[in-house]
Design an enzyme around this catalytic site. Structure first.
Site, PDB file in Angstrom:
ATOM      1  N   LYS A 170       0.848  -1.197   0.000  1.00  5.86           N
ATOM      2  CA  LYS A 170       0.000   0.000   0.000  1.00  5.86           C
ATOM      3  C   LYS A 170       0.884   1.247   0.000  1.00  5.86           C
ATOM      4  O   LYS A 170       0.664   2.171  -0.760  1.00  5.86           O
ATOM      5  CB  LYS A 170      -0.923  -0.043   1.227  1.00  5.86           C
ATOM      6  CG  LYS A 170      -1.851   1.138   1.327  1.00  5.86           C
ATOM      7  CD  LYS A 170      -2.841   0.966   2.458  1.00  5.86           C
ATOM      8  CE  LYS A 170      -3.625   2.252   2.666  1.00  5.86           C
ATOM      9  NZ  LYS A 170      -4.566   2.148   3.779  1.00  5.86           N
ATOM     10  N   GLU A 201      10.471  -4.738   4.609  1.00  8.58           N
ATOM     11  CA  GLU A 201      10.578  -6.146   4.210  1.00  8.58           C
ATOM     12  C   GLU A 201      10.300  -6.296   2.716  1.00  8.58           C
ATOM     13  O   GLU A 201      11.029  -6.973   1.986  1.00  8.58           O
ATOM     14  CB  GLU A 201       9.559  -6.999   4.989  1.00  8.58           C
ATOM     15  CG  GLU A 201       9.818  -7.115   6.477  1.00  8.58           C
ATOM     16  CD  GLU A 201       9.046  -6.096   7.289  1.00  8.58           C
ATOM     17  OE1 GLU A 201       8.876  -4.943   6.818  1.00  8.58           O
ATOM     18  OE2 GLU A 201       8.613  -6.443   8.406  1.00  8.58           O
ATOM     19  N   GLY A 233      -5.066  -1.966   4.916  1.00  9.08           N
ATOM     20  CA  GLY A 233      -4.257  -3.102   4.448  1.00  9.08           C
ATOM     21  C   GLY A 233      -4.939  -4.438   4.686  1.00  9.08           C
ATOM     22  O   GLY A 233      -5.004  -5.302   3.807  1.00  9.08           O
ATOM     23  N   ARG A 234      -5.486  -4.636   5.874  1.00  8.27           N
ATOM     24  CA  ARG A 234      -6.074  -5.942   6.221  1.00  8.27           C
ATOM     25  C   ARG A 234      -7.477  -6.120   5.637  1.00  8.27           C
ATOM     26  O   ARG A 234      -8.115  -7.150   5.870  1.00  8.27           O
ATOM     27  CB  ARG A 234      -6.049  -6.155   7.728  1.00  8.27           C
ATOM     28  CG  ARG A 234      -6.677  -5.037   8.539  1.00  8.27           C
ATOM     29  CD  ARG A 234      -6.341  -5.177  10.032  1.00  8.27           C
ATOM     30  NE  ARG A 234      -6.808  -4.038  10.822  1.00  8.27           N
ATOM     31  CZ  ARG A 234      -6.132  -2.913  10.992  1.00  8.27           C
ATOM     32  NH1 ARG A 234      -4.962  -2.731  10.418  1.00  8.27           N
ATOM     33  NH2 ARG A 234      -6.622  -1.933  11.739  1.00  8.27           N
ATOM     34  N   GLU A 244      -5.165  -6.952  14.641  1.00  5.45           N
ATOM     35  CA  GLU A 244      -4.642  -5.626  14.291  1.00  5.45           C
ATOM     36  C   GLU A 244      -5.767  -4.590  14.380  1.00  5.45           C
ATOM     37  O   GLU A 244      -5.516  -3.404  14.559  1.00  5.45           O
ATOM     38  CB  GLU A 244      -4.025  -5.651  12.879  1.00  5.45           C
ATOM     39  CG  GLU A 244      -3.005  -4.554  12.652  1.00  5.45           C
ATOM     40  CD  GLU A 244      -2.151  -4.734  11.402  1.00  5.45           C
ATOM     41  OE1 GLU A 244      -1.012  -5.212  11.507  1.00  5.45           O
ATOM     42  OE2 GLU A 244      -2.628  -4.406  10.298  1.00  5.45           O
ATOM     43  N   HIS A 246      -5.359 -33.184  17.344  1.00  8.44           N
ATOM     44  CA  HIS A 246      -4.243 -33.964  17.881  1.00  8.44           C
ATOM     45  C   HIS A 246      -3.145 -33.061  18.404  1.00  8.44           C
ATOM     46  O   HIS A 246      -2.009 -33.510  18.607  1.00  8.44           O
ATOM     47  CB  HIS A 246      -3.710 -34.905  16.796  1.00  8.44           C
ATOM     48  CG  HIS A 246      -4.758 -35.875  16.331  1.00  8.44           C
ATOM     49  ND1 HIS A 246      -4.963 -37.095  16.941  1.00  8.44           N
ATOM     50  CD2 HIS A 246      -5.705 -35.766  15.366  1.00  8.44           C
ATOM     51  CE1 HIS A 246      -5.978 -37.715  16.337  1.00  8.44           C
ATOM     52  NE2 HIS A 246      -6.446 -36.926  15.388  1.00  8.44           N
ATOM     53  N   LYS A 250       9.103  -0.856  14.505  1.00  6.78           N
ATOM     54  CA  LYS A 250       9.744  -0.457  13.234  1.00  6.78           C
ATOM     55  C   LYS A 250      10.802   0.619  13.495  1.00  6.78           C
ATOM     56  O   LYS A 250      11.893   0.576  12.943  1.00  6.78           O
ATOM     57  CB  LYS A 250       8.696   0.108  12.263  1.00  6.78           C
ATOM     58  CG  LYS A 250       7.721  -0.918  11.703  1.00  6.78           C
ATOM     59  CD  LYS A 250       6.801  -0.250  10.676  1.00  6.78           C
ATOM     60  CE  LYS A 250       5.613  -1.119  10.321  1.00  6.78           C
ATOM     61  NZ  LYS A 250       4.608  -0.463   9.513  1.00  6.78           N
TER      62      LYS A 250
HETATM   63  O1  F6P Z   1       1.820  -4.502   9.897  1.00  5.19           O
HETATM   64  C1  F6P Z   1       1.518  -3.164   9.671  1.00  5.19           C
HETATM   65  C2  F6P Z   1       1.049  -2.902   8.281  1.00  5.19           C
HETATM   66  O2  F6P Z   1       0.917  -1.524   8.126  1.00  5.19           O
HETATM   67  C3  F6P Z   1      -0.263  -3.614   7.934  1.00  5.19           C
HETATM   68  O3  F6P Z   1      -1.379  -2.967   8.383  1.00  5.19           O
HETATM   69  C4  F6P Z   1      -0.146  -3.709   6.462  1.00  5.19           C
HETATM   70  O4  F6P Z   1      -1.060  -4.617   5.954  1.00  5.19           O
HETATM   71  C5  F6P Z   1       1.287  -4.123   6.311  1.00  5.19           C
HETATM   72  O5  F6P Z   1       1.965  -3.375   7.299  1.00  5.19           O
HETATM   73  C6  F6P Z   1       1.917  -3.919   4.965  1.00  5.19           C
HETATM   74  O6  F6P Z   1       1.928  -2.578   4.563  1.00  5.19           O
HETATM   75  P1  F6P Z   1       2.131  -2.169   3.055  1.00  5.19           P
HETATM   76  O7  F6P Z   1       1.048  -2.758   2.250  1.00  5.19           O
HETATM   77  O8  F6P Z   1       2.120  -0.666   3.050  1.00  5.19           O
HETATM   78  O9  F6P Z   1       3.474  -2.689   2.604  1.00  5.19           O
END
Ligand code: F6P
Length: 551
Positions: free
Chosen positions: A204, A210, A265-266, A351, A383, A513
């Site tokens: 987003k 990452e 995002g979620r 979240e 199990h 972060k």
């Molecule tokens: O974990 C925090 C967060 O902001 C989530 O809400 C989001 O889905 C994720 O990081 C990834 O963010 P982005 O889509 O901006 O890379």
């Protein structure tokens, strides 16, 4: 605040009245209990008759929901009001599944044509991919899509691609890389041919560390294999609200799929973040997935609270957490394809409602908010951790999710019958339990001595009266999956209203972060910032002794 709602104390008084009975005894008294405590919603049957509830409980739920203003809050969300107050944004994932014929004005602009324009762009991309017309830089057709994203830009696509695997297109395989641990990227790339691989960079913000680290490593992998002059644009697409950053990364303009800041995002699987799913199942199925969710939106908006399934799911959760004292909530799909559904819901739920400050900015001190969500597919979980659910000291409400038909059924096979039998049996066992007297009778009947029977019996007693819901459908299809996800989304929304939390921000992920940035700076400079605590300083030095080998 939940605890200030006029009817909140009545829930506790009601719990006392109910404590004189078990759910088993409620079934014995009322042969129509299932009829009264299940609802059909589209392709799903929601059976909550094994919860500790009566008709009075449901009436109280509705009173409480109305006192909390659930209906007005729901309508404000659907209208596009800026209900994500701490980020000054509307919350409109529901607009992503509106049919083309509808309109929704946000700041005077109809967002529905924008949504459908991106869907059309996705359609063009997916059709070329499936036709073999999408070529890599050496002219070979793209066969493998690798989605690089994390959190909401990964969990929804991963879960849904797996859930709808039976609907996949034969020409394409979809893979996922989320973790900054290079092992995940290495494992995925080990099996890929660079000439026929295309990466979707899904973020987003297009700044997530990452994702950007993995994206640059993917580019380097392509350059190594295809030569530095390879046509990068032919091997990348991007999904983002940050169109400039995607272009700066080198993604061709027609392969950048936008979405909007009013999509959390979620809650973004319905947007172009769903592109990996569309690549896997095709646009027709993707549109059915959207239609399933939209049908649930209509149910949520137009159904009175008494029959409103997301509302009832939410109130049962509030009842279990706030009145019965549950700390956790198990999500137990009896469908291997839904294996990642609990992980998906962990982000969606935890979240959203893992908060301890009210909307007025006050600490929430006298009631609990979101539970710990966990789960695994049945029967595997049986199990592993079900022992604790049946006999532990904690109350663990559970959602069983089961399709009656399996995509993997072959004539003569008994797998599905056994799977479904186990699913039904688990919810029955949780509710009925097993008394000391019945265990003793059985042991005696087996010829166990009286002394031995008395010694063994307490360990074999099940308290029962443990609540669970059952979600039953005929078979999982794109539409049915869309319905299921939307039911949970709205449940989470209603709970946020009851708990008085802002469900659409996630400030709790920020501090880690920032601190990781400081630690990384120490790694880069070979220093140890004295403001770190003693433990963190020692840990930093441990890594620095490895640095020549690890950088
Ligand atoms: O974990 C925090 C967060 O902001 C989530 O809400 C989001 O889905 C994720 O990081 C990834 O963010 P982005 O889509 O901006 O890379």
């Amino acid at each position: 605040m939940l605890s200030l709602l006029p009817s909140y104390p009545a829930l506790f008084a009601h719990k006392e009245v109910l404590s004189r009975q078990t759910v088993r005894s409620l079934f014995d008294e009322d042969s129509a209990r299932f009829d009264a405590f299940h609802r059909k919603v589209l392709g799903w049957t929601f059976d909550f008759s094994k919860h500790r509830v009566t008709r009075d409980t449901l009436a109280l739920f509705c009173v409480l929901g109305r006192e909390a203003g659930v209906e007005a809050a729901r309508d404000a969300m659907f209208r596009g009001e800026a209900i994500n107050v701490t980020e000054h944004r509307a919350v409109l994932h529901t607009a992503l599944r509106l049919p083309r014929s509808r309109s929704l004005l946000l700041h005077g602009t109809d967002v529905v044509p924008q949504v459908h324009a991106v869907l059309a762009q996705m359609e063009g991309f997916v059709e070329s991919l499936h036709a073999g017309a999408l070529k890599g830089s050496t002219g070979k057709s793209i066969t493998d899509i690798v989605n690089i994203g994390i959190g909401g830009s990964d969990l929804g696509p991963v879960m849904t691609v797996q859930a709808l695997f039976p609907f996949r297109h034969a020409n394409v395989r979809v893979h996922f890389v989320s973790n900054v641990d290079r092992t995940q990227l290495a494992l995925v790339l080990r099996e890929r041919n660079p000439e026929t691989t295309l990466f979707i960079i899904a973020s987003k913000t297009f700044t997530t560390q990452e994702t950007m680290t993995n994206a640059h490593s993917a580019k380097a992998w392509l350059a190594d294999a295809l030569g530095v002059e390879f046509e990068s644009a032919k091997h990348f697409a991007a999904v983002s609200t940050n169109l400039e950053a995607a272009a700066a990364f080198g993604v061709a303009a027609d392969r950048v799929f936008g979405f909007w800041d009013w999509v959390g995002g979620r809650y973004s699987i319905w947007s172009s973040i769903g592109l990996p799913l569309a690549c896997s199942i095709g646009m027709q199925h993707f549109r059915e997935f959207l239609a399933g969710a939209h049908a649930v939106d209509e149910h949520f908006v137009h159904t009175r609270l008494e029959d409103n399934v997301p509302f009832l799911m939410a109130m049962l959760g509030v009842w279990c957490v706030n009145v019965l004292g549950a700390q956790t909530h198990a999500v137990l799909p009896y469908d291997q394809y839904l294996a990642r559904f609990p992980a998906y819901l962990q982000q969606a739920d935890m979240e959203s409602n893992g908060k301890s400050v009210s909307r007025a900015g006050l600490p929430i001190a006298d009631y609990e908010t979101g539970p710990v969500i966990f789960g695994e597919p049945g029967t595997n979980g049986q199990h592993a951790f079900y022992q604790l659910i049946h006999q532990g000291t904690k109350l663990v409400p559970a959602d069983f999710i089961v399709p009656l038909r399996s995509h993997s059924h072959v004539p003569g096979s008994s797998h599905q019958a056994k799977l479904v039998a186990h699913c039904f049996a688990q919810s029955q066992a949780l509710m009925e339990g097993r008394t000391l007297a019945s265990v003793l009778t059985e042991l005696r009947a087996k010829g166990v001595s009286e002394a031995e029977a008395q010694k063994l019996a307490p360990h074999r007693v099940f308290s029962g009266n443990r609540p669970s819901s059952m979600f039953v459908t005929e078979v999982v299809t794109p539409e049915i999956l869309g319905q299921l996800i939307a039911l949970y989304e709205h449940k989470i929304f209603v709970q946020g209203i009851l708990w008085d939390t802002y469900s659409f921000d996630q400030w709790g992920v920020e501090l880690g972060k920032v601190l990781a940035g400081k630690i990384l700076s120490d790694f880069d400079k070979g220093t140890v910032e004295p403001s770190h605590d003693g433990s963190t300083q020692a840990l930093i030095r441990m890594f620095q002794t490895q640095q020549p080998a690890q950088r």
